[in-house]
Design a protein around this motif. Structure first.
Motif, PDB file in Angstrom:
ATOM      1  N   VAL A  40       0.830  -1.420   0.221  1.00 33.16           N
ATOM      2  CA  VAL A  40      -0.269  -0.248   0.058  1.00 33.16           C
ATOM      3  C   VAL A  40       0.831   0.861   0.381  1.00 33.16           C
ATOM      4  O   VAL A  40       2.224   1.590   0.416  1.00 33.16           O
ATOM      5  CB  VAL A  40      -1.071   0.229   1.403  1.00 33.16           C
ATOM      6  N   ARG A  41       0.399   2.482  -0.556  1.00 32.10           N
ATOM      7  CA  ARG A  41       1.202   3.448  -0.655  1.00 32.10           C
ATOM      8  C   ARG A  41       1.498   3.591   1.246  1.00 32.10           C
ATOM      9  O   ARG A  41       0.786   4.140   1.849  1.00 32.10           O
ATOM     10  CB  ARG A  41       0.537   4.550  -1.185  1.00 32.10           C
ATOM     11  N   LYS A  42       2.674   4.438   0.689  1.00 32.81           N
ATOM     12  CA  LYS A  42       3.215   4.120   1.716  1.00 32.81           C
ATOM     13  C   LYS A  42       3.380   3.732   3.299  1.00 32.81           C
ATOM     14  O   LYS A  42       4.239   3.923   3.947  1.00 32.81           O
ATOM     15  CB  LYS A  42       2.679   5.985   3.159  1.00 32.81           C
ATOM     16  N   GLY A  43       4.006   2.273   2.261  1.00 27.00           N
ATOM     17  CA  GLY A  43       3.569   1.655   3.063  1.00 27.00           C
ATOM     18  C   GLY A  43       5.491   0.601   3.282  1.00 27.00           C
ATOM     19  O   GLY A  43       5.339  -0.495   3.482  1.00 27.00           O
ATOM     20  N   GLY A  44       5.958   1.220   2.917  1.00 22.34           N
ATOM     21  CA  GLY A  44       7.212   0.489   2.421  1.00 22.34           C
ATOM     22  C   GLY A  44       7.767  -0.189   1.356  1.00 22.34           C
ATOM     23  O   GLY A  44       8.682  -0.581   1.227  1.00 22.34           O
ATOM     24  N   THR A  45       7.108   0.001  -0.012  1.00 25.54           N
ATOM     25  CA  THR A  45       7.305  -0.819  -1.179  1.00 25.54           C
ATOM     26  C   THR A  45       8.098  -0.206  -2.055  1.00 25.54           C
ATOM     27  O   THR A  45       8.955  -1.391  -2.405  1.00 25.54           O
ATOM     28  CB  THR A  45       5.977  -0.127  -2.215  1.00 25.54           C
ATOM     29  N   ARG A  46       8.929   1.048  -1.205  1.00 29.69           N
ATOM     30  CA  ARG A  46       9.964   0.923  -2.418  1.00 29.69           C
ATOM     31  C   ARG A  46      11.280   0.262  -1.653  1.00 29.69           C
ATOM     32  O   ARG A  46      11.845  -0.461  -2.176  1.00 29.69           O
ATOM     33  CB  ARG A  46      10.021   2.624  -2.325  1.00 29.69           C
ATOM     34  N   ALA A  47      11.201   0.120  -0.291  1.00 27.48           N
ATOM     35  CA  ALA A  47      11.674  -0.636   0.438  1.00 27.48           C
ATOM     36  C   ALA A  47      11.796  -2.063   0.282  1.00 27.48           C
ATOM     37  O   ALA A  47      12.803  -3.002   0.077  1.00 27.48           O
ATOM     38  CB  ALA A  47      11.950  -0.309   2.340  1.00 27.48           C
ATOM     39  N   GLU A  64       7.712   3.556 -10.957  1.00 21.95           N
ATOM     40  CA  GLU A  64       6.238   2.549 -11.087  1.00 21.95           C
ATOM     41  C   GLU A  64       5.467   2.681 -11.935  1.00 21.95           C
ATOM     42  O   GLU A  64       5.956   3.822 -13.042  1.00 21.95           O
ATOM     43  CB  GLU A  64       5.382   4.501  -9.922  1.00 21.95           C
ATOM     44  N   LYS A  97       6.494  -2.304  -8.865  1.00 16.57           N
ATOM     45  CA  LYS A  97       5.297  -1.701  -8.113  1.00 16.57           C
ATOM     46  C   LYS A  97       4.739  -0.810  -8.374  1.00 16.57           C
ATOM     47  O   LYS A  97       5.338   0.161  -8.726  1.00 16.57           O
ATOM     48  CB  LYS A  97       6.390  -1.788  -7.015  1.00 16.57           C
ATOM     49  N   PRO A  99       2.407   1.175  -6.176  1.00 18.17           N
ATOM     50  CA  PRO A  99       1.438   1.059  -4.570  1.00 18.17           C
ATOM     51  C   PRO A  99      -0.246   1.448  -5.299  1.00 18.17           C
ATOM     52  O   PRO A  99      -1.276   0.817  -4.623  1.00 18.17           O
ATOM     53  CB  PRO A  99       1.631   1.797  -3.540  1.00 18.17           C
TER      54      PRO A  99
HETATM   55  N1  LIG Z   1      10.902  -0.561   7.687  1.00 25.59           N
HETATM   56  C1  LIG Z   1      10.427   1.074   7.203  1.00 25.59           C
HETATM   57  N2  LIG Z   1      10.075   1.144   8.823  1.00 25.59           N
HETATM   58  C2  LIG Z   1       9.225   2.610   9.059  1.00 25.59           C
HETATM   59  N3  LIG Z   1       8.990   3.189   8.023  1.00 25.59           N
HETATM   60  C3  LIG Z   1       9.481   3.642   6.669  1.00 25.59           C
HETATM   61  C4  LIG Z   1      10.296   1.445   6.740  1.00 25.59           C
HETATM   62  N4  LIG Z   1      10.926   1.779   5.229  1.00 25.59           N
HETATM   63  C5  LIG Z   1      10.216   2.763   4.717  1.00 25.59           C
HETATM   64  N5  LIG Z   1       9.353   3.713   5.357  1.00 25.59           N
HETATM   65  C6  LIG Z   1       9.065   4.421   4.693  1.00 25.59           C
HETATM   66  O1  LIG Z   1       7.706   3.795   4.264  1.00 25.59           O
HETATM   67  C7  LIG Z   1       7.876   5.255   3.312  1.00 25.59           C
HETATM   68  C8  LIG Z   1       7.527   5.503   1.872  1.00 25.59           C
HETATM   69  O2  LIG Z   1       7.136   4.098   1.614  1.00 25.59           O
HETATM   70  P1  LIG Z   1       6.324   3.968   0.039  1.00 25.59           P
HETATM   71  O3  LIG Z   1       7.752   3.383  -0.371  1.00 25.59           O
HETATM   72  O4  LIG Z   1       5.697   2.261   0.254  1.00 25.59           O
HETATM   73  O5  LIG Z   1       5.886   5.085  -0.654  1.00 25.59           O
HETATM   74  S1  LIG Z   1       5.493   4.649  -1.936  1.00 25.59           S
HETATM   75  O6  LIG Z   1       4.079   4.911  -1.468  1.00 25.59           O
HETATM   76  O7  LIG Z   1       5.829   4.334  -2.932  1.00 25.59           O
HETATM   77  O8  LIG Z   1       5.821   6.551  -2.007  1.00 25.59           O
HETATM   78  C9  LIG Z   1       8.075   6.868   3.495  1.00 25.59           C
HETATM   79  O9  LIG Z   1       8.347   7.511   4.926  1.00 25.59           O
HETATM   80  P2  LIG Z   1       7.801   8.926   4.515  1.00 25.59           P
HETATM   81  O10 LIG Z   1       9.633   9.152   4.446  1.00 25.59           O
HETATM   82  O11 LIG Z   1       7.340   9.769   5.536  1.00 25.59           O
HETATM   83  O12 LIG Z   1       7.277   8.892   2.995  1.00 25.59           O
HETATM   84  C10 LIG Z   1      10.034   5.516   3.766  1.00 25.59           C
HETATM   85  O13 LIG Z   1      10.645   6.556   5.520  1.00 25.59           O
END
Ligand SMILES: Nc1ncnc2c1ncn2[C@@H]1O[C@H](COP(=O)(O)OS(=O)(=O)O)[C@@H](OP(=O)(O)O)[C@H]1O
Length: 136
Positions: A40-47, A64, A97, A99
């Motif tokens: 999901v968006r901002k759920g750490g998809t890039r990581a 994307e 990916k 999201p």
């Molecule tokens: N392990 C872990 N723990 C906590 N937070 C984490 C983790 N990995 C990624 N992040 C944070 O996830 C945010 C990016 O999520 P996405 O890559 O899914 O973003 S996006 O929807 O594709 O834009 C981005 O947060 P924001 O900087 O607030 O956008 C990342 O810092």
């Protein structure tokens, strides 16, 4: 243009093949994704995709693609979608990916039509409310 992370360098030319992939003399080819990270968006998809791409068996699209949710991209058809995929060796799994797929109502049917057996992957976000439990 998508790049392969942790995989072979992008070829400069490609050749069409019979099975809908696009191949290159160095043995790499573009394949439709075996796995799509849909949210999901901002759920750490890039990581997630970057960690997956550390594995030698994975080739990840860097950008994307927004194929199934953006009409302007979807109208270009599957050949365009394929052209957005990274070059990979045949034994590698291709992953993309986007999201936003998770929140577009058109997406599930479109992905299913492309490949009903595709693997979908999603992260969760701690601030995303879960569905209410069923009383039964
Ligand atoms: N392990 C872990 N723990 C906590 N937070 C984490 C983790 N990995 C990624 N992040 C944070 O996830 C945010 C990016 O999520 P996405 O890559 O899914 O973003 S996006 O929807 O594709 O834009 C981005 O947060 P924001 O900087 O607030 O956008 C990342 O810092």
């Amino acid at each position: 243009r998508p790049m392969v992370i942790g995989a072979p360098p992008l070829p400069s030319t490609s050749l069409p093949t019979d099975n809908g992939t696009s191949s290159h003399p160095n043995g790499t080819l573009q394949q439709f994704p075996h796995i799509i990270i849909i949210g999901v968006r901002k759920g750490g998809t890039r990581a997630l995709i970057e960690m997956l791409s550390l594995h030698s068996a994975v080739a990840a699209a860097q950008n994307e693609v927004h194929f199934f949710d953006w009409e302007s991209h979807f109208q270009k058809g599957l050949p365009w979608y394929l052209s957005q995929m990274p070059y990979a060796f045949p034994n590698q799994l291709t992953v993309e990916k986007t999201p936003a797929y998770f929140t577009s109502s058109k997406v599930p049917k479109r992905i299913h039509q492309m490949n009903p057996d595709i693997k979908l992957q999603s992260t969760t976000h701690p601030h995303t409310p879960l569905p209410a439990p069923s009383p039964h």
